[in-house]
Design a protein around this motif. Structure first.
Motif: not given
Length: 287
Positions: A24-25, A41-43, A99-100, A108-109
């Protein structure tokens, strides 16, 4: 067997949260990166939440000695509500669920940073002082930034991803943007690594290096040195080579070389994370 399961679970959780934060970053400071970040990211957040639940249950079972869920439930409640480790776990779950639900790069970051930092409360730093805990957190965040960038560069350098000159140029630009970030990461990892050793062992080698903890720590340092060599290769040779290949119109060889080097770097990094997961279960005392 229980100890092996604990180490493997810690390894899986560390890798997942390191990559979640780092990926994410990377998307924030390399805005041209051609990656489908959100599904990944979700996973990762979902896997991290499941691993966190399993980790809490395993830890509570080990501390309470209970095996039946009905008998274990009050101990789980006490762990979450009455301990610092439980509070850190609860914050991690909130961050991962966020985040999910909405896996945007900024959220997310930040949530990934919170989730990753929460792992410090299950390490040696939580048993020492605030400075040691802060050093552990910075070490984790720097490591996550490095691992996430490596995964992103590997995905971007796949041949099927380099279907146009614009995407090749995006890869070259991302490599260049990572140069400054990578230098900061190495500095933070080096300083916090030395600080953590001093906090745990003190300003001496003594007999520590003769025990299991010291041997694993020595291997970790040697692997970190190997990563620095590969990072220097990417920075001073393979990155510029990719830029030159753009001007020549022949980027496949340069992209392949970069991908292989970064992939090897990521493998070494994962070995280091495995050692960290193991070291977190050991005492530095020889024997």
């Amino acid at each position: 067997m229980a100890e092996l399961i604990n180490i493997l679970l810690r390894l899986a959780l560390y890798v997942d949260l390191l990559l979640l934060f780092g990926l994410a970053l990377f998307g924030l400071y390399s805005v041209d990166a051609v990656l489908r970040f959100r599904p990944m990211l979700r996973g990762m957040a979902l896997i991290g939440a499941l691993l966190s639940v399993a980790s809490l249950v395993l830890m509570t079972r080990a501390m309470s000695g209970e095996t039946e869920f009905a008998a274990l439930w009050p101990h789980l409640q006490m762990m979450v509500l009455e301990t610092d480790v439980g509070l850190a776990w609860a914050l991690r779950m909130i961050a991962l669920i966020a985040v999910v639900i909405w896996p945007g790069l900024w959220l997310a970051s930040m949530a990934g940073a919170v989730a990753l930092a929460s792992l410090a409360w299950s390490g040696h730093g939580a048993m020492d002082n605030a400075w040691h805990l802060l050093s552990d957190i910075l070490h984790l965040l720097a490591a996550g930034a490095w691992l996430g960038a490596m995964l992103a560069l590997i995905l971007m350098s796949r041949l099927d991803a380099l279907c146009s000159e614009a995407r090749v140029r995006s890869l070259a630009d991302s490599v260049k943007r990572f140069e400054g970030v990578g230098a900061a990461i190495v500095l933070i990892l080096s300083v916090t690594g030395v600080a953590n050793y001093l906090f745990i062992v003190g300003p001496t080698l003594g007999e520590v290096l003769l025990g299991t903890y010291g041997i694993l720590l020595s291997i970790k340092v040697a692997l970190f040195g190997g990563m620095l060599v590969l990072a220097a290769l990417n920075r001073f040779h393979l990155g510029p080579l990719l830029e030159q290949s753009l001007r020549a119109g022949q980027h496949q060889v340069a992209a392949n070389a970069l991908r292989r080097s970064v992939a090897l770097e990521l493998v070494i990094a994962l070995l280091i994370v495995g050692l960290v997961a193991w070291l977190g279960t050991l005492s530095p005392e020889p024997g």
